[in-house]
Design an enzyme around this catalytic site. Structure first.
Site, PDB file in Angstrom:
ATOM      1  N   SER A 107      17.549 -42.426  36.552  1.00 36.18           N
ATOM      2  CA  SER A 107      18.993 -42.542  36.413  1.00 36.18           C
ATOM      3  C   SER A 107      19.651 -41.220  36.043  1.00 36.18           C
ATOM      4  O   SER A 107      20.859 -41.158  35.863  1.00 36.18           O
ATOM      5  CB  SER A 107      19.328 -43.589  35.348  1.00 36.18           C
ATOM      6  N   HIS A 128      18.591 -45.240  42.715  1.00 34.11           N
ATOM      7  CA  HIS A 128      18.936 -45.691  41.368  1.00 34.11           C
ATOM      8  C   HIS A 128      19.559 -47.078  41.398  1.00 34.11           C
ATOM      9  O   HIS A 128      20.727 -47.249  41.749  1.00 34.11           O
ATOM     10  CB  HIS A 128      19.887 -44.686  40.711  1.00 34.11           C
ATOM     11  N   ASN A 178      25.864 -42.537  35.688  1.00 32.56           N
ATOM     12  CA  ASN A 178      25.574 -42.137  34.309  1.00 32.56           C
ATOM     13  C   ASN A 178      26.285 -40.864  33.882  1.00 32.56           C
ATOM     14  O   ASN A 178      26.409 -40.605  32.687  1.00 32.56           O
ATOM     15  CB  ASN A 178      24.067 -42.025  34.099  1.00 32.56           C
TER      16      ASN A 178
END
Length: 274
Positions: A107, A128, A178
């Site tokens: 990630s 991901h 993220n």
């Protein structure tokens, strides 16, 4: 997360799946969880018992990469540890045919860096998935510097076959999700650390004030505080900006073993539900 990825591959894409984990206990635990999900789907009328049995018949397990003889596509889903991922990709490269595509579910870690450990880095790509995989529709696709167009097109086709919507990111720390999400969660932990508000009020403000389905602190517990910390460290180290410095309280929780839902205690206490 690996169990969720494999379940979607076996159930939605109707592919044969092999789970590999060095711990037999973890494999058993994962398969028990998978079976619970399938039983729940049958009970809710989403699938018949026949479909459940068909899905289970597509699944096998192994405890070592050396037990693999062939695979068209591999998705690695270990913890956010660059050295561990590179070790695994080196082993996979030595064990599997050159035609095998090797995807990482990282990630935040550089796909290019992971790919450099493989014999054929052009066969490596980032894939991901979002947690929980059977529910969340999105998959971020991240080509590394060396990733070939053939690898990219095959990966996009697999994601579509698994019923997922894809977005594509450059190979930069945190990618899209993220890079945006983790600083938000980290800032919420800092707000708690500084006593700006209680954890309940922080979460309630963001749920009702910004129409988020879940507050940032609850979300952090579901993701895993160790995972949040690891990603923040990657962002801070790779980008060098102090705005990505992990909250001191986040580090303390992880040091205490309070990792969130999976450990029974995180920012919130889940021990009564264990």
């Amino acid at each position: 997360m690996g169990i969720g990825i494999g379940l979607v591959a076996a159930r939605v894409a109707k592919l044969n799946v092999q789970f590999i984990d060095s711990s037999p206990a973890q494999l058993t635990k994962g398969l028990e969880f998978l079976d619970k999900l399938l039983v729940k789907d049958v009970a809710k009328g989403r699938y018949t018992e026949q479909v459940r049995d068909e899905v289970k018949s597509r699944i096998t397990t192994a405890t070592s990469i050396s037990q693999m003889s062939s695979a068209d596509f591999v998705i690695e889903a270990v913890s956010e540890n660059a050295d561990l991922k590179r070790k695994i990709f080196a082993e996979l490269s030595n064990q599997l045919p050159p035609s095998t595509i090797l995807a990482t579910n990282t990630s935040s870690i550089s796909i290019t860096k992971i790919a450099s450990a493989a014999k054929l880095p052009e066969k490596v790509i980032g894939m991901h998935f979002m947690n929980p995989v059977p529910v969340m529709k999105l998959v971020e696709i991240i080509p590394g510097l060396q990733t070939s167009e053939e690898t990219l097109s095959t990966t996009l086709a697999l994601a579509q076959k698994m019923g997922k919507t894809t977005t594509m990111s450059q190979d930069v720390p945190g990618f899209i999700a993220n890079r945006l999400l983790m600083p938000y969660i980290n800032e919420a932990v800092i707000a708690l650390q500084e006593g700006i508000a209680t954890k309940e009020d922080i979460d309630m403000t963001m749920k009702l004030g910004t129409n988020n389905p879940m507050g940032p602190l609850t979300l952090a517990d579901f993701i895993g505080l160790d995972t949040c910390l690891a990603i923040m460290k990657v962002l801070h180290t790779e980008l060098g900006d102090t705005k990505y410095r992990p909250a001191v309280l986040l580090q303390k929780y992880v040091d205490a073993g309070w990792l969130g839902v999976k450990s029974g205690r995180g920012i919130y206490d889940y021990s009564a539900k264990m």
